[in-house]
Design an enzyme around this catalytic site. Structure first.
Site, mmCIF file in Angstrom:
data_model
loop_
_atom_site.group_PDB
_atom_site.id
_atom_site.type_symbol
_atom_site.label_atom_id
_atom_site.label_comp_id
_atom_site.label_asym_id
_atom_site.label_seq_id
_atom_site.Cartn_x
_atom_site.Cartn_y
_atom_site.Cartn_z
ATOM 1 N N ASN A 177 1.140 3.895 -3.136
ATOM 2 C CA ASN A 177 0.838 5.321 -2.983
ATOM 3 C C ASN A 177 1.911 6.180 -3.649
ATOM 4 O O ASN A 177 1.601 7.185 -4.288
ATOM 5 C CB ASN A 177 0.696 5.703 -1.513
ATOM 6 C CG ASN A 177 -0.669 5.382 -0.958
ATOM 7 O OD1 ASN A 177 -1.581 4.983 -1.675
ATOM 8 N ND2 ASN A 177 -0.815 5.555 0.345
ATOM 9 N N ARG A 198 -9.701 3.934 -7.606
ATOM 10 C CA ARG A 198 -8.978 3.792 -6.336
ATOM 11 C C ARG A 198 -9.959 3.734 -5.179
ATOM 12 O O ARG A 198 -10.947 4.455 -5.145
ATOM 13 C CB ARG A 198 -8.006 4.960 -6.146
ATOM 14 C CG ARG A 198 -6.930 5.017 -7.195
ATOM 15 C CD ARG A 198 -5.929 3.928 -6.950
ATOM 16 N NE ARG A 198 -5.134 3.686 -8.138
ATOM 17 C CZ ARG A 198 -4.390 2.625 -8.309
ATOM 18 N NH1 ARG A 198 -4.324 1.695 -7.385
ATOM 19 N NH2 ARG A 198 -3.697 2.468 -9.406
ATOM 20 N N GLU A 207 0.828 -1.206 0.000
ATOM 21 C CA GLU A 207 0.000 0.000 0.000
ATOM 22 C C GLU A 207 0.866 1.263 0.000
ATOM 23 O O GLU A 207 0.586 2.215 -0.730
ATOM 24 C CB GLU A 207 -0.947 0.005 1.200
ATOM 25 C CG GLU A 207 -2.020 -1.050 1.150
ATOM 26 C CD GLU A 207 -3.046 -0.850 0.042
ATOM 27 O OE1 GLU A 207 -3.247 0.294 -0.423
ATOM 28 O OE2 GLU A 207 -3.658 -1.848 -0.373
#
Length: 146
Positions: free
Chosen positions: A52, A106, A48
């Protein structure tokens, strides 16, 4: 803070490097003898954080992602994922579930997932200066010893 071991990687913000980053951290964390569930949690949180950087920090350009890991006393895995991208204007808002700047595809759950899988999560960011995600995970050694 004294560390027992450490590593540092630097790689371009290409999506192919997300799986490399999570695998590298899992291999490094293996020295703490985590369970498969703990390893899965760590890999997901790293995924994650790196995603990002790739999707949000550098958007349509390539940049550098820095990944640092340390083994701290008492079985604590310390992970830092850093970029020098666009930064986050409002970190508090970005940490709320469902918040995203990445469009409809997203989920906006990245920080929520990181927080739920790690013992501690800190996010530092400034517009135009990049973002640093600092995560810690306490690994309880099997047999009750930490």
């Amino acid at each position: 803070m004294k560390c027992e071991n450490y590593m540092e990687l630097e790689f371009p913000s290409k999506s192919a490097n997300e799986s490399f980053a999570r695998s590298a951290v899992a291999c490094f964390a293996a020295q703490l003898d985590p369970t498969l569930d703990e390893l899965g949690d760590i890999k997901t949180a790293v995924s994650e954080a790196v995603t990002n950087c790739i999707v949000h920090a550098y958007r349509d350009t390539l940049g550098v992602v820095t990944l640092k890991c340390r083994i701290l006393p008492d079985g604590v895995l310390d992970i830092v994922v850093k970029d020098k991208g666009c930064g986050i204007e409002d970190v508090e808002a970005a940490r709320k579930p469902m918040f995203t700047t990445g469009g409809e595809e997203r989920s906006g759950m990245g920080f929520t997932i990181m927080e739920s899988f790690m013992t501690q999560l800190k996010v530092l960011s400034a517009p135009g200066k990049g973002t640093t995600v600092h995560m810690k995970r306490k690994i309880v050694r099997r047999g009750g010893k930490s």
